[in-house]
Design an enzyme around this catalytic site. Structure first.
Site, mmCIF file in Angstrom:
data_model
loop_
_atom_site.group_PDB
_atom_site.id
_atom_site.type_symbol
_atom_site.label_atom_id
_atom_site.label_comp_id
_atom_site.label_asym_id
_atom_site.label_seq_id
_atom_site.Cartn_x
_atom_site.Cartn_y
_atom_site.Cartn_z
ATOM 1 N N CYS A 28 34.201 -8.953 20.015
ATOM 2 C CA CYS A 28 34.445 -7.516 19.919
ATOM 3 C C CYS A 28 34.290 -6.928 21.310
ATOM 4 O O CYS A 28 33.297 -7.190 21.993
ATOM 5 C CB CYS A 28 33.427 -6.864 18.994
ATOM 6 S SG CYS A 28 33.185 -7.753 17.452
ATOM 7 N N ASP A 48 25.751 1.871 21.824
ATOM 8 C CA ASP A 48 24.636 1.703 22.755
ATOM 9 C C ASP A 48 25.120 1.917 24.192
ATOM 10 O O ASP A 48 26.299 1.752 24.491
ATOM 11 C CB ASP A 48 24.043 0.293 22.611
ATOM 12 C CG ASP A 48 23.383 0.106 21.252
ATOM 13 O OD1 ASP A 48 22.802 1.076 20.741
ATOM 14 O OD2 ASP A 48 23.467 -1.016 20.703
HETATM 15 S S1 SF4 Z 1 29.453 -7.441 18.027
HETATM 16 FE FE1 SF4 Z 1 29.136 -9.092 19.546
HETATM 17 S S2 SF4 Z 1 27.821 -10.586 18.519
HETATM 18 FE FE2 SF4 Z 1 28.668 -9.250 16.910
HETATM 19 S S3 SF4 Z 1 30.524 -10.304 16.196
HETATM 20 FE FE3 SF4 Z 1 31.169 -8.873 17.790
HETATM 21 S S4 SF4 Z 1 31.146 -10.099 19.682
HETATM 22 FE FE4 SF4 Z 1 29.950 -11.238 18.159
#
Ligand code: SF4
Ligand SMILES: *Cc1c(COP(=O)(O)O)cnc(C)c1O
Length: 347
Positions: free
Chosen positions: A103, A269
């Site tokens: 993400c 964040d």
């Molecule tokens: S927020 Fe970060 S840790 Fe969570 S699924 Fe997405 S890339 Fe992976």
């Protein structure tokens, strides 16, 4: 096969200038998009809300003064590299730094996608020992990265180690697989968790947009829920993705209908390189207020921020108390969600 380069991606999407000029950042996550998620992206829409979550742009390379690598001060609260103990009664265990898809808004990018892989047997045993000595810790978040990148066998062993030390520990399985690659979730996987059933498991998902709730993802979550593992969702409030009361209302109602309880809506964040996604707090609070009018109590997530310098999570819901009572009157002046006022007496 997952997409891992801009060149591969350009076969499916007409990349914009901002996308083409992305450079992998030192504190950033790799490019990796699953076939499943790619199939949900509308190739004709350069600002598609799903595309924004997984296709990087050069705006990731911008860092603001107010941002940092680790605003939640997880490193300061870590015991070893993998165990984060920020709250008295619960911990997070970073089972791996790998995800099947990354993400662009990832808040744990100081850790995620560094290709370290899963926690070693020794790291797991040390974490289990830490928990064994501290019965006040009642819950563990099995997180990362995405813990379901581990094989069923690796997970079986890891959970077995924790269960042996703490048969009474509630374990939250934090995963985006129902969104990124729902086929990972099988009867066999769920049966493995159920074999460690001396204390409950909870499934924590991250659906951010109603279009991520496909028949395949609903089936994946159902396997857990049918097995008695409740599902809760943590969304991130993301500019250009879901910073809109209509979209979040639709998402929360669909989640609820599919037996996934909306749990948190996170304010972004202050992590380096995620400024493009951040929604102003005032706007977030307006959306929260609107959602409270439209959603049932069951469908309403808690809007929270995880404060910088490890300040922890705080609710950001509107203030409904206008005036606290003075000693004589003992009555509170309180605002209704519709904006009227009422008096609530103490006695
Ligand atoms: S927020 Fe970060 S840790 Fe969570 S699924 Fe997405 S890339 Fe992976
Ligand atoms: C968010 C978080 C938890 C879980 O907090 P809840 O409010 O109980 O969901 C636990 N540990 C860490 C380090 C966290 O960031």
């Amino acid at each position: 096969m997952a997409i891992t380069t801009l060149e591969q991606l350009s076969k499916y999407l007409d990349l914009t200038e901002e996308e083409k000029s992305w450079k992998p950042a030192s504190v950033g996550v790799p490019l990796c998009i699953t076939e499943h998620y790619l199939s949900l992206i509308d190739p004709k829409d350069p600002s598609d809300p799903l595309r924004r979550q997984v296709v990087p742009t050069c705006r990731e390379n911008e860092n603001l003064q107010s941002e940092s690598k680790d605003p939640l001060a997880e490193v300061d609260h870590s015991h070893g590299e993998r165990l984060v103990h920020r709250y008295m009664n619960r911990v997070a265990f970073l089972a791996t730094d790998i995800c099947p898809m990354y993400c662009r808004h990832c808040f744990r990018r100081r850790f995620t996608g560094n290709m370290m892989g899963s926690a070693s047997r020794q790291e797991t045993e040390e974490a289990a020992l830490y928990l064994k000595d501290r019965p006040q810790i009642r819950e563990m978040l099995l997180t990362g990265g995405d813990p379901l990148t581990l094989s069923d066998m690796q997970l079986d062993e890891m959970i077995g180690t924790f269960r042996k030390a703490r048969p009474d520990l509630i374990i939250r399985i934090c995963t985006r697989y129902p969104v990124s690659q729902p086929s990972r979730i099988t009867d066999r996987l769920v049966a493995m968790f159920k074999r460690h059933d001396s204390a409950p498991f909870y499934l924590m998902t991250q659906f951010n947009h109603p279009r991520e709730l496909t028949p395949e993802s609903i089936r994946a979550v159902s396997l857990f829920v049918d097995a008695g593992i409740p599902a809760l969702n943590q969304s991130v409030l993301l500019r250009g993705v879901n910073d809109d009361a209509d979209i979040l209302e639709d998402l929360c109602n669909k989640l609820l209908f599919n037996r996934i309880k909306p749990y948190y809506l996170f304010q972004g964040d202050m992590v380096s390189g995620t400024g493009d996604f951040r929604v102003p707090l005032r706007r977030g609070m307006e959306i929260e207020k609107e959602l409270r009018l439209r959603l049932s109590g069951l469908g309403m997530p808690n809007y929270v921020a995880d404060l910088p310098q490890g300040g922890g999570k705080v609710p950001l819901c509107g203030n409904y108390i206008i005036e606290e009572p003075d000693k004589e009157k003992g009555s509170w002046l309180i605002r209704t969600p519709e904006g009227e006022t009422r008096i609530l007496a103490d006695s």
